[in-house]
Design an enzyme around this catalytic site. Structure first.
Site, PDB file in Angstrom:
ATOM      1  N   ARG A  89      12.812 -13.623   2.261  1.00 16.28           N
ATOM      2  CA  ARG A  89      11.485 -13.723   1.684  1.00 16.28           C
ATOM      3  C   ARG A  89      11.232 -15.134   1.139  1.00 16.28           C
ATOM      4  O   ARG A  89      12.159 -15.923   0.932  1.00 16.28           O
ATOM      5  CB  ARG A  89      11.305 -12.711   0.544  1.00 16.28           C
ATOM      6  CG  ARG A  89      11.273 -11.265   0.992  1.00 16.28           C
ATOM      7  CD  ARG A  89      10.001 -10.938   1.756  1.00 16.28           C
ATOM      8  NE  ARG A  89       9.974  -9.541   2.190  1.00 16.28           N
ATOM      9  CZ  ARG A  89      10.472  -9.105   3.339  1.00 16.28           C
ATOM     10  NH1 ARG A  89      11.059  -9.956   4.171  1.00 16.28           N
ATOM     11  NH2 ARG A  89      10.398  -7.841   3.666  1.00 16.28           N
TER      12      ARG A  89
ATOM     13  N   LEU B 264      -7.128  -8.845  -8.836  1.00 12.98           N
ATOM     14  CA  LEU B 264      -5.671  -8.808  -8.720  1.00 12.98           C
ATOM     15  C   LEU B 264      -5.148  -7.384  -8.652  1.00 12.98           C
ATOM     16  O   LEU B 264      -3.937  -7.155  -8.762  1.00 12.98           O
ATOM     17  CB  LEU B 264      -5.028  -9.516  -9.926  1.00 12.98           C
ATOM     18  CG  LEU B 264      -5.593 -10.878 -10.310  1.00 12.98           C
ATOM     19  CD1 LEU B 264      -4.863 -11.429 -11.518  1.00 12.98           C
ATOM     20  CD2 LEU B 264      -5.511 -11.854  -9.150  1.00 12.98           C
TER      21      LEU B 264
ATOM     22  N   ASP C 205     -14.261 -19.400 -20.633  1.00 15.30           N
ATOM     23  CA  ASP C 205     -14.475 -18.068 -21.193  1.00 15.30           C
ATOM     24  C   ASP C 205     -13.983 -17.030 -20.190  1.00 15.30           C
ATOM     25  O   ASP C 205     -14.346 -17.071 -19.012  1.00 15.30           O
ATOM     26  CB  ASP C 205     -15.955 -17.828 -21.471  1.00 15.30           C
ATOM     27  CG  ASP C 205     -16.449 -18.622 -22.674  1.00 15.30           C
ATOM     28  OD1 ASP C 205     -15.620 -19.248 -23.348  1.00 15.30           O
ATOM     29  OD2 ASP C 205     -17.668 -18.615 -22.913  1.00 15.30           O
TER      30      ASP C 205
ATOM     31  N   ASN D  87       6.266 -13.982  -2.645  1.00 19.96           N
ATOM     32  CA  ASN D  87       6.894 -13.215  -3.723  1.00 19.96           C
ATOM     33  C   ASN D  87       6.902 -14.046  -5.007  1.00 19.96           C
ATOM     34  O   ASN D  87       7.748 -14.930  -5.177  1.00 19.96           O
ATOM     35  CB  ASN D  87       8.317 -12.824  -3.323  1.00 19.96           C
ATOM     36  CG  ASN D  87       8.336 -11.823  -2.183  1.00 19.96           C
ATOM     37  OD1 ASN D  87       7.740 -12.069  -1.129  1.00 19.96           O
ATOM     38  ND2 ASN D  87       9.003 -10.713  -2.368  1.00 19.96           N
TER      39      ASN D  87
ATOM     40  N   GLY E 254       9.563  -0.126   5.158  1.00 21.21           N
ATOM     41  CA  GLY E 254       8.454  -1.056   4.964  1.00 21.21           C
ATOM     42  C   GLY E 254       8.878  -2.501   4.863  1.00 21.21           C
ATOM     43  O   GLY E 254       8.026  -3.384   4.673  1.00 21.21           O
TER      44      GLY E 254
ATOM     45  N   TYR F 130       0.317  -0.322   2.169  1.00 19.01           N
ATOM     46  CA  TYR F 130      -0.076  -1.343   1.186  1.00 19.01           C
ATOM     47  C   TYR F 130      -0.648  -2.572   1.893  1.00 19.01           C
ATOM     48  O   TYR F 130      -1.710  -3.081   1.526  1.00 19.01           O
ATOM     49  CB  TYR F 130       1.137  -1.713   0.347  1.00 19.01           C
ATOM     50  CG  TYR F 130       0.908  -2.764  -0.706  1.00 19.01           C
ATOM     51  CD1 TYR F 130       0.508  -2.402  -1.989  1.00 19.01           C
ATOM     52  CD2 TYR F 130       1.127  -4.109  -0.439  1.00 19.01           C
ATOM     53  CE1 TYR F 130       0.313  -3.354  -2.977  1.00 19.01           C
ATOM     54  CE2 TYR F 130       0.936  -5.073  -1.413  1.00 19.01           C
ATOM     55  CZ  TYR F 130       0.529  -4.694  -2.678  1.00 19.01           C
ATOM     56  OH  TYR F 130       0.341  -5.656  -3.644  1.00 19.01           O
TER      57      TYR F 130
ATOM     58  N   LYS G 208      -4.542  -4.147   1.811  1.00 17.96           N
ATOM     59  CA  LYS G 208      -4.895  -5.528   1.481  1.00 17.96           C
ATOM     60  C   LYS G 208      -5.727  -6.157   2.591  1.00 17.96           C
ATOM     61  O   LYS G 208      -6.740  -6.827   2.339  1.00 17.96           O
ATOM     62  CB  LYS G 208      -3.623  -6.349   1.257  1.00 17.96           C
ATOM     63  CG  LYS G 208      -2.865  -6.024  -0.010  1.00 17.96           C
ATOM     64  CD  LYS G 208      -3.577  -6.531  -1.250  1.00 17.96           C
ATOM     65  CE  LYS G 208      -2.705  -6.450  -2.486  1.00 17.96           C
ATOM     66  NZ  LYS G 208      -3.399  -6.921  -3.707  1.00 17.96           N
TER      67      LYS G 208
ATOM     68  N   VAL H 207      13.248 -11.102  -8.225  1.00 12.79           N
ATOM     69  CA  VAL H 207      13.884 -12.104  -9.081  1.00 12.79           C
ATOM     70  C   VAL H 207      14.012 -11.599 -10.506  1.00 12.79           C
ATOM     71  O   VAL H 207      15.091 -11.684 -11.120  1.00 12.79           O
ATOM     72  CB  VAL H 207      13.097 -13.423  -9.031  1.00 12.79           C
ATOM     73  CG1 VAL H 207      13.635 -14.410 -10.075  1.00 12.79           C
ATOM     74  CG2 VAL H 207      13.176 -14.047  -7.640  1.00 12.79           C
TER      75      VAL H 207
END
Length: 315
Positions: A211, A75, A29, A173, A276, A144, A148, A188
């Site tokens: 990456r 997320l 669920d 990534n 960055g 950023y 995190k 991508v």
């Protein structure tokens, strides 16, 4: 997984959509929480899938959202990596207070486990060795990444103070089906989309940035592995996992491989490099493989072909 009821925050996004599909396929669920009034088409009409619309920043009653759920998947990220340095203060204002209020709600409502999507590409910064283990220094060069990392620290604090159980996934990534090719994030999908007729491919710098790319099916499998693993780790460090392929690919090589898979010739739109971007970021996922049995299953060219096929499919 028996008796689990999951809340997915950011369920309308790329990873969130795929995670919700996997949870429902496992018979769990699931409640999806996202900004849009309706779920993405892929989630519409799923049996035993509840959709709630809203933003975590304006959430007035986080306890009501969290109540009744055994697992919470977070997320939601504040901003985007490459633009976060334009306004670092906004990243703090938008991202941190809602996360702490969410942890308070999880504590009060007795959530069994929270799983946080961190960023393997930004929290380490310009690390020396590659692949990068979880024990490497964290020196982010973007707001950023700092955001995190700060949430990771609050998760550890809430476990220390209140016993709130958590897992952190520092994700490489991700790419694959249900990724919006028009967003700033997601090389991508953007490359394939433009190769298939959407125009020139933006190239920042010389294309030598390396990456670690991982198909979304493997990312989702990692979420399920850490969320429902029964054994509790013996050390705090084992609550933190890298999720990557362990293979580095330059931006130019991604473009070349995507062009070969699609049979299309790339047109490049060149721009200066970005502050960055670290030069190399490849993740060592040995810990995750050792403790959960997880491992990448989708090969690179197969993943590219599957993503291209999804992008070609009318929706």
């Amino acid at each position: 997984m028996k008796g689990a009821r999951c809340l997915v925050l950011g369920a309308g996004g790329f990873i969130g959509t795929n995670l919700c599909l996997a949870l429902r396929a496992a018979g769990i669920d699931t409640t999806g929480f996202g900004r849009k009034s309706r779920p993405p088409p892929a989630l519409a009409g799923l049996d035993r899938m509840l959709w709630l619309a809203g933003s975590i920043e304006s959430l007035s009653d986080p306890d009501a959202l969290v109540a009744g759920h055994t697992h919470v998947f977070d997320l939601i990220g504040a901003g985007l990596p490459n633009s976060s340095n334009d306004n670092p203060a906004q990243i703090v204002a938008d991202g941190l207070p809602p996360k702490v209020r969410l942890l308070e709600a999880c504590r009060r409502q007795g959530v069994q486990r929270t799983v946080f999507a961190s960023s393997g590409g930004t929290v380490y910064g310009p690390a020396g060795d590659a692949p990068i283990p979880e024990t490497a220094a964290t020196e982010p060069i973007s707001a950023y990444g700092i955001g995190k990392l700060t949430v990771e620290k609050y998760l550890a604090l809430y476990r220390h103070l209140y016993g709130l159980e958590y897992r952190v996934l520092r994700i490489a990534n991700a790419y694959g089906q249900h990724q919006d090719p028009n967003r700033e994030q997601g090389l991508v999908a953007a490359v394939l989309h433009r190769l298939l007729g959407a125009g020139a491919i933006p190239l920042w710098g010389d294309g030598a940035v390396i990456r670690d790319y991982l198909h979304i099916d493997d990312v989702v499998a990692a979420f399920l592995a850490v969320a429902f693993l029964e054994a509790e780790p013996g050390a705090d460090a084992s609550r933190l996992f890298n999720v990557g392929s362990g293979i580095g690919r330059s931006v130019l090589s991604v473009i070349e491989d995507a062009a070969r898979v699609t049979g299309c010739r790339p047109i490049l739109d060149r721009h200066p490099g970005r502050s960055g971007d670290v030069a190399v970021n490849i993740l060592d996922s040995t810990r995750l493989q050792r403790e959960t049995g997880w491992g990448p299953r989708v090969g690179w060219e197969d993943g590219l072909a599957r993503t291209a096929a999804w992008l070609r499919t009318p929706r």
